[in-house]
Design a protein around this motif. Sequence first.
Motif, PDB file in Angstrom:
ATOM      1  N   GLU A   1      46.089  44.045  35.918  1.00 50.38           N
ATOM      2  CA  GLU A   1      45.066  43.131  35.404  1.00 50.38           C
ATOM      3  C   GLU A   1      44.326  42.443  36.546  1.00 50.38           C
ATOM      4  OE1 GLU A   1      44.415  43.323  32.374  1.00 50.38           O
ATOM      5  OE2 GLU A   1      46.246  44.024  31.397  1.00 50.38           O
ATOM      6  N   ASP A   2      43.047  42.198  36.339  1.00 50.05           N
ATOM      7  CA  ASP A   2      42.210  41.588  37.368  1.00 50.05           C
ATOM      8  C   ASP A   2      42.091  40.080  37.158  1.00 50.05           C
ATOM      9  OD1 ASP A   2      40.616  41.447  39.602  1.00 50.05           O
ATOM     10  OD2 ASP A   2      38.765  41.896  38.513  1.00 50.05           O
TER      11      ASP A   2
ATOM     12  N   TYR B   1      26.496  38.178  32.180  1.00 51.91           N
ATOM     13  CA  TYR B   1      25.464  39.173  32.467  1.00 51.91           C
ATOM     14  C   TYR B   1      24.660  38.891  33.731  1.00 51.91           C
ATOM     15  CZ  TYR B   1      26.548  41.154  27.948  1.00 51.91           C
ATOM     16  OH  TYR B   1      27.210  41.742  26.898  1.00 51.91           O
ATOM     17  N   SER B   2      24.923  37.760  34.383  1.00 49.22           N
ATOM     18  CA  SER B   2      24.303  37.498  35.683  1.00 49.22           C
ATOM     19  C   SER B   2      25.067  36.365  36.358  1.00 49.22           C
ATOM     20  CB  SER B   2      22.813  37.152  35.541  1.00 49.22           C
ATOM     21  OG  SER B   2      22.621  36.040  34.686  1.00 49.22           O
ATOM     22  N   ASN B   3      24.715  36.081  37.575  1.00 48.61           N
ATOM     23  CA  ASN B   3      25.442  35.099  38.372  1.00 48.61           C
ATOM     24  C   ASN B   3      25.369  33.704  37.751  1.00 48.61           C
ATOM     25  OD1 ASN B   3      25.643  33.034  40.714  1.00 48.61           O
ATOM     26  ND2 ASN B   3      26.506  34.915  41.548  1.00 48.61           N
TER      27      ASN B   3
ATOM     28  N   TYR C   1      41.556  33.029  35.836  1.00 49.80           N
ATOM     29  CA  TYR C   1      42.829  32.712  35.191  1.00 49.80           C
ATOM     30  C   TYR C   1      42.727  32.960  33.689  1.00 49.80           C
ATOM     31  CZ  TYR C   1      43.900  30.254  39.544  1.00 49.80           C
ATOM     32  OH  TYR C   1      44.122  29.936  40.872  1.00 49.80           O
ATOM     33  N   VAL C   2      43.811  33.483  33.120  1.00 44.70           N
ATOM     34  CA  VAL C   2      43.916  33.665  31.672  1.00 44.70           C
ATOM     35  C   VAL C   2      45.195  32.994  31.205  1.00 44.70           C
ATOM     36  CG1 VAL C   2      44.206  35.307  29.786  1.00 44.70           C
ATOM     37  CG2 VAL C   2      42.629  35.840  31.669  1.00 44.70           C
ATOM     38  N   LEU C   3      45.056  32.028  30.305  1.00 44.35           N
ATOM     39  CA  LEU C   3      46.215  31.384  29.705  1.00 44.35           C
ATOM     40  C   LEU C   3      46.641  32.196  28.492  1.00 44.35           C
ATOM     41  CD1 LEU C   3      48.064  28.806  29.730  1.00 44.35           C
ATOM     42  CD2 LEU C   3      46.533  27.900  27.962  1.00 44.35           C
ATOM     43  N   LEU C   4      47.917  32.590  28.461  1.00 47.39           N
ATOM     44  CA  LEU C   4      48.438  33.361  27.330  1.00 47.39           C
ATOM     45  C   LEU C   4      49.208  32.437  26.403  1.00 47.39           C
ATOM     46  CD1 LEU C   4      48.732  36.176  26.026  1.00 47.39           C
ATOM     47  CD2 LEU C   4      50.926  36.361  27.223  1.00 47.39           C
TER      48      LEU C   4
ATOM     49  N   THR D   1      37.662  42.111  29.078  1.00 48.00           N
ATOM     50  CA  THR D   1      36.223  42.342  29.077  1.00 48.00           C
ATOM     51  C   THR D   1      35.487  41.179  29.713  1.00 48.00           C
ATOM     52  OG1 THR D   1      36.435  43.697  27.082  1.00 48.00           O
ATOM     53  CG2 THR D   1      34.239  42.854  27.603  1.00 48.00           C
ATOM     54  N   PHE D   2      35.875  39.958  29.352  1.00 46.65           N
ATOM     55  CA  PHE D   2      35.258  38.788  29.973  1.00 46.65           C
ATOM     56  C   PHE D   2      35.481  38.789  31.480  1.00 46.65           C
ATOM     57  CE2 PHE D   2      36.497  34.751  31.899  1.00 46.65           C
ATOM     58  CZ  PHE D   2      35.219  34.251  32.122  1.00 46.65           C
ATOM     59  N   CYS D   3      36.730  38.985  31.897  1.00 51.28           N
ATOM     60  CA  CYS D   3      37.055  38.909  33.317  1.00 51.28           C
ATOM     61  C   CYS D   3      36.325  39.980  34.122  1.00 51.28           C
ATOM     62  CB  CYS D   3      38.565  39.029  33.522  1.00 51.28           C
ATOM     63  SG  CYS D   3      39.486  37.573  32.975  1.00 51.28           S
ATOM     64  N   GLN D   4      36.224  41.182  33.581  1.00 52.88           N
ATOM     65  CA  GLN D   4      35.493  42.238  34.276  1.00 52.88           C
ATOM     66  C   GLN D   4      34.022  41.871  34.437  1.00 52.88           C
ATOM     67  OE1 GLN D   4      36.384  45.595  31.776  1.00 52.88           O
ATOM     68  NE2 GLN D   4      38.487  45.776  32.515  1.00 52.88           N
ATOM     69  N   SER D   5      33.443  41.304  33.389  1.00 52.32           N
ATOM     70  CA  SER D   5      32.023  40.929  33.467  1.00 52.32           C
ATOM     71  C   SER D   5      31.816  39.785  34.461  1.00 52.32           C
ATOM     72  CB  SER D   5      31.493  40.543  32.082  1.00 52.32           C
ATOM     73  OG  SER D   5      32.020  39.300  31.639  1.00 52.32           O
ATOM     74  N   PHE D   6      32.739  38.823  34.471  1.00 48.14           N
ATOM     75  CA  PHE D   6      32.618  37.704  35.413  1.00 48.14           C
ATOM     76  C   PHE D   6      32.811  38.187  36.845  1.00 48.14           C
ATOM     77  CE2 PHE D   6      34.278  34.194  37.922  1.00 48.14           C
ATOM     78  CZ  PHE D   6      33.400  33.174  37.613  1.00 48.14           C
ATOM     79  N   ARG D   7      33.809  39.048  37.063  1.00 46.09           N
ATOM     80  CA  ARG D   7      34.121  39.530  38.408  1.00 46.09           C
ATOM     81  C   ARG D   7      32.960  40.315  39.012  1.00 46.09           C
ATOM     82  NH1 ARG D   7      37.514  37.380  41.226  1.00 46.09           N
ATOM     83  NH2 ARG D   7      39.427  37.896  40.115  1.00 46.09           N
ATOM     84  N   MET D   8      32.181  40.973  38.168  1.00 46.81           N
ATOM     85  CA  MET D   8      31.056  41.770  38.653  1.00 46.81           C
ATOM     86  C   MET D   8      30.064  40.920  39.459  1.00 46.81           C
ATOM     87  SD  MET D   8      28.477  44.135  36.375  1.00 46.81           S
ATOM     88  CE  MET D   8      29.899  44.904  35.597  1.00 46.81           C
ATOM     89  N   TYR D   9      29.894  39.657  39.055  1.00 43.62           N
ATOM     90  CA  TYR D   9      28.913  38.787  39.695  1.00 43.62           C
ATOM     91  C   TYR D   9      29.553  37.722  40.595  1.00 43.62           C
ATOM     92  CZ  TYR D   9      25.983  40.966  36.181  1.00 43.62           C
ATOM     93  OH  TYR D   9      25.325  41.899  35.403  1.00 43.62           O
TER      94      TYR D   9
END
Length: 401
Positions: free
Chosen positions: A50-51, A107-109, A34-37, A19-27
């Motif tokens: 995965e994006d 939610y924005s750039n 990167y996501v650390l697992l 969810t975070f990555c999708q919101s960040f990628r939008m802007y």
Amino acid sequence: MRRAACTIVSANYLPYARTFCQSFRMYHPSYELYVLLVDRIPPALDLAAEDFILVPVEELGIPNFPSIAFLYDILELNTNVKPTFLKWLLARGVQQLIYFDPDICVYSNADVIYDLLQTSNIIITPHITRAPEDKQHLLEQELLSLGTFNLGFVAVSGSAESLKFLDWWEERCLEKGFADPRNALFVDQKWVNLAPAMFDGVLILKHPGCNMAHWNIHERHLTRAGDSYRVNDAVPLIFYHFSGFKAAETTLVSGKDRSGVTIEERPDLGQILSEYRNLLLGNGLKECESYPYAFGVFEDGQPITALARRVYSFKRSELPAANPFAVPGGFHDLAKRTGLLGTKDRSGKFNALNYDKDDWRIRSINRLLKLALRVLGCDRYTMLMKYISYISILRNQEELF
């Protein structure tokens, strides 16, 4: 200029990362993500779908990582590898980097933040910028315990001063990153209270659209403006931090808010909370929430109790340099001999906010304490309470083991 964003999760929190990555990628369609697992990769996870770029925690090369993974619980470990992860990304050529907690939505750039890294080395946000109208000062008292700044967000450049800060922060996180407010420690966060005094180029960002969360809603109000949100009718909402959010909770703004603010009291937050719930559900919340935590059990599948981790923190120097998860093994054998093993550990679910004062066990303990006061007298009773306060911190129980 290589700009990137990152977050850290265990497998059960992958829907939050998505969810975070999708919101960040939008802007920020061209920026690296990167996501650390901090976990094992679930067999059902399709990385190609995965994006973001997934980085297993072992790739960070933390010396004697099994010992660190055993030392800390899931919250502590996820937060305490943060400076190491930021260093790892900067070493691979990222020049401007923002860390966001996984329960954040953009939610924005955010270029206003990246641009500040051209003149600042480190950017942090305070929990609050204005005192709440609370005569008991409960929120301020809590922040004195947990930290002035919220480290669900931190931005760093690739400067020498930033690396100096990360080296300093990493050492303390890996050695003393305990969630232990009574000993003035709270994972990675409390250390950064010292950063503005010790390092140059630390910017305290007070932009009301950055890191809006339950702890600062007394000073911030949301309005919907087309497809975006504005804060205090003045600036765009850049990112909201859904700390304490529970998808099943539809009444409270946050499960972590001590004041218990409801959505009915803050209708301006109702839509954004509902939207976030739907995004998480769409990203597999129900499917992933039952994923087991790889570092939560011994090799035989037996849960590692909170007490076992704390005893390990003061015993590990005496044990052979072996994998503490091993069965049989050095620490497991010690834990078995001293009664540290258990089939479950519910201790983390109870705190000063949710204990039941009418529980017969609580009432029995209180009666015993009243009896102790009568038998010992005021002075000795006070001495006993000071000792109980000290010894109730699990890391202070070395003499018992």
